[in-house]
Scaffold this active site. Structure first.
Site, PDB file in Angstrom:
ATOM      1  N   TYR A 150       0.812  -1.218   0.000  1.00  0.00           N
ATOM      2  CA  TYR A 150       0.000   0.000   0.000  1.00  0.00           C
ATOM      3  C   TYR A 150       0.844   1.267   0.000  1.00  0.00           C
ATOM      4  CZ  TYR A 150       0.886   0.984   4.956  1.00  0.00           C
ATOM      5  OH  TYR A 150       1.491   1.302   6.148  1.00  0.00           O
ATOM      6  N   ASP A 197      -4.596  -4.826   3.016  1.00  0.00           N
ATOM      7  CA  ASP A 197      -3.661  -3.872   2.399  1.00  0.00           C
ATOM      8  C   ASP A 197      -3.350  -4.247   0.949  1.00  0.00           C
ATOM      9  OD1 ASP A 197      -3.544  -2.689   4.893  1.00  0.00           O
ATOM     10  OD2 ASP A 197      -1.550  -3.430   5.378  1.00  0.00           O
ATOM     11  N   LYS A 257      -6.767  -8.410   8.662  1.00  0.00           N
ATOM     12  CA  LYS A 257      -5.939  -9.501   8.154  1.00  0.00           C
ATOM     13  C   LYS A 257      -6.431 -10.809   8.781  1.00  0.00           C
ATOM     14  CE  LYS A 257      -1.692  -6.668   7.881  1.00  0.00           C
ATOM     15  NZ  LYS A 257      -0.286  -6.529   8.324  1.00  0.00           N
ATOM     16  N   TYR A 290      -5.672 -11.109  12.384  1.00  0.00           N
ATOM     17  CA  TYR A 290      -6.348 -10.193  13.308  1.00  0.00           C
ATOM     18  C   TYR A 290      -7.852 -10.483  13.301  1.00  0.00           C
ATOM     19  CZ  TYR A 290      -1.966  -7.522  13.034  1.00  0.00           C
ATOM     20  OH  TYR A 290      -0.643  -7.132  13.057  1.00  0.00           O
ATOM     21  N   ASP A 316      -7.641   2.098   8.786  1.00  0.00           N
ATOM     22  CA  ASP A 316      -6.968   2.228   7.492  1.00  0.00           C
ATOM     23  C   ASP A 316      -7.470   1.208   6.477  1.00  0.00           C
ATOM     24  OD1 ASP A 316      -5.443   0.913   9.666  1.00  0.00           O
ATOM     25  OD2 ASP A 316      -4.146   0.209   8.069  1.00  0.00           O
ATOM     26  N   ILE A 318      -7.317   9.167  11.469  1.00  0.00           N
ATOM     27  CA  ILE A 318      -8.333  10.106  10.984  1.00  0.00           C
ATOM     28  C   ILE A 318      -8.101  10.393   9.501  1.00  0.00           C
ATOM     29  CG2 ILE A 318      -9.301  12.424  11.241  1.00  0.00           C
ATOM     30  CD1 ILE A 318      -8.190  12.339  14.168  1.00  0.00           C
ATOM     31  N   GLY A 319      -6.824  10.585   9.135  1.00  0.00           N
ATOM     32  CA  GLY A 319      -6.486  10.848   7.739  1.00  0.00           C
ATOM     33  C   GLY A 319      -6.887   9.716   6.819  1.00  0.00           C
ATOM     34  N   TRP A 320      -6.597   8.477   7.234  1.00  0.00           N
ATOM     35  CA  TRP A 320      -6.985   7.315   6.418  1.00  0.00           C
ATOM     36  C   TRP A 320      -8.499   7.308   6.189  1.00  0.00           C
ATOM     37  CZ3 TRP A 320      -3.237   5.555   3.832  1.00  0.00           C
ATOM     38  CH2 TRP A 320      -2.023   5.125   4.373  1.00  0.00           C
TER      39      TRP A 320
END
Length: 410
Positions: free
Chosen positions: A76, A126, A171, A174, A181, A253-255
């Site tokens: 990514y 990803d 994933k 997980y 993200d 937050i950006g993602w």
């Protein structure tokens, strides 16, 4: 005695001659070095977007080398940067930016149309992200290898494990966990695919991923998002009542904001869920502007600027600036957010950006890649994020700064 004097004079002559030769050599070498430096220097009048792109091209001649990666990798980080290159190519029509993307794809996809070292059984969300580069490459070249990989990644989405509520696991390793993200990694590709090839049949499922974030990862007090949510509430970092991880991380937050604006690129305006996604974007935009520092930038632990050693972080700031600018340009956000983005862009340059003798840029204070769980166990505490080592010129900051510059025409 005369003989000794002659020997001494001869030795002195040789020594002086040698020193002169060394001085001349050093002068010639330094002159050539200065000339080479001057030849490689970027023009003074470049926009920030192209200056950033050329800095990346000079530092990483092959895109798979981004962030100092030693071997070709489907990742990514590369697709984040190359997405920015794609937007720059659309704006400038400069072929070198498209070539950089295509060279990466051609090195990572073999003649049979398979991704090198890709294993679907990892169910790593990803891996979906670089697939979005292939839609445009296929349209331009009609190379069937690109189409084959697009289909492989769609199959991964189809069989990606899900939480009980239907959210994609981040994933295979997980279980029951949605990471913020992951929305950026999968949904823009998923949306473009379903609109292009499936008449939009998966649009409700895509909206559901964002609805789950809204219901479970958004902090009720601040309106900002946590990095992750464990629906089972079993993992050690999970809040026993909500299942969320402990920290509101700036880049998280950006993602999320980037996921929204880039998914909306392909989400049909006449679909019932499109308005909902725009509302989600407006809600987080309102909250994130409230959380910005007096400088106009954002902290690593965004909701707690007062924490000891907390720091202004560049990748999150650039991602937020980009999302606010793009959201305004697309008509999802009011014009006031564009003004905020412009002011924060100027503050970003002042705080984080330096140029060297070649007019190439360095962006400072980029958060390290951080995660949750694993071995050794990452607890997701505020302290864990604050102590993550900040770096220079990591891909999330470079790419987001480039994207924000494109949106703001800087």
């Amino acid at each position: 005695m005369a003989k000794n004097n002659n020997c001494m004079l001869k030795a002195l002559f040789i020594k002086t001659f040698f020193i002169r030769c060394v001085i001349i050599f050093l002068l010639i070498f330094s002159t050539k070095l200065i000339a080479q430096t001057t030849e490689k220097a970027l023009p003074d009048n470049l926009k920030w977007s192209e200056r950033t792109a050329l800095t990346i091209l000079n530092k990483y001649p092959k895109a798979w080398q981004i962030d100092g990666t030693e071997k070709p990798k489907w990742d990514y980080k590369m697709s984040l940067v190359l997405t920015a290159f794609e937007k720059l190519f659309e704006k400038t029509k400069d072929q070198k930016y498209l070539n950089y993307i295509k060279e990466y794809a051609d090195e990572m996809i073999n003649s049979s149309g398979n991704i090198l070292k890709y294993d679907i059984k990892e169910y790593n969300i990803d891996y979906v992200n670089p697939g979005k580069l292939l839609f445009n490459l296929y349209d331009i070249t009609k190379d069937n290898r690109y189409q084959k990989v697009i289909e492989q990644l769609r199959k991964q989405i189809e069989s990606q494990p899900r939480t009980a509520s239907g959210g994609f696991w981040h994933k295979q390793i997980y279980p029951n966990q949605m990471w913020i993200d992951g929305l950026y990694m999968a949904e823009p590709f998923y949306t473009q695919y379903t609109v292009t090839y499936e008449n939009g049949k998966a649009l409700d499922d895509i909206a559901k991923q964002f609805e789950l974030v809204q219901n479970h990862l958004v902090d009720k007090k601040t309106g900002l998002v946590y990095q992750a949510w464990d629906e089972s509430k079993q993992i050690g970092w999970a809040n026993p009542e909500t299942g969320t991880s402990p920290t509101i991380w700036g880049r998280g937050i950006g993602w999320y904001m980037m996921a929204l604006v880039e998914t909306l690129d392909y989400y049909p305006k006449n679909h019932p869920k499109q308005k909902e996604l725009v509302e989600f974007l407006n809600a987080v935009a309102k909250s994130v502007v409230k959380a910005k520092s007096t400088s106009g930038l954002w902290y690593q632990v965004t909701d707690k600027p007062e924490l000891k050693d907390n720091f202004l972080e560049s990748s999150s700031s650039a991602m937020i600036i980009y999302s606010l600018a793009k959201g305004t340009n697309k008509g999802y956000l009011s014009a006031s957010y564009k003004k905020t983005a412009q002011k924060s862009f100027d503050a970003f340059i002042k705080e984080f950006v330096k140029t060297d003798a070649n007019n190439e840029i360095t962006i400072s204070n980029v958060s390290s890649n951080v995660g949750l769980g694993g071995k050794p166990f990452r607890d997701g505490s505020n302290e864990y994020y604050i102590k993550s080592k900040a770096k220079d010129n990591s891909s999330p900051a470079l790419a987001a700064f480039l994207l924000s510059a494109v949106e703001l025409n800087k």
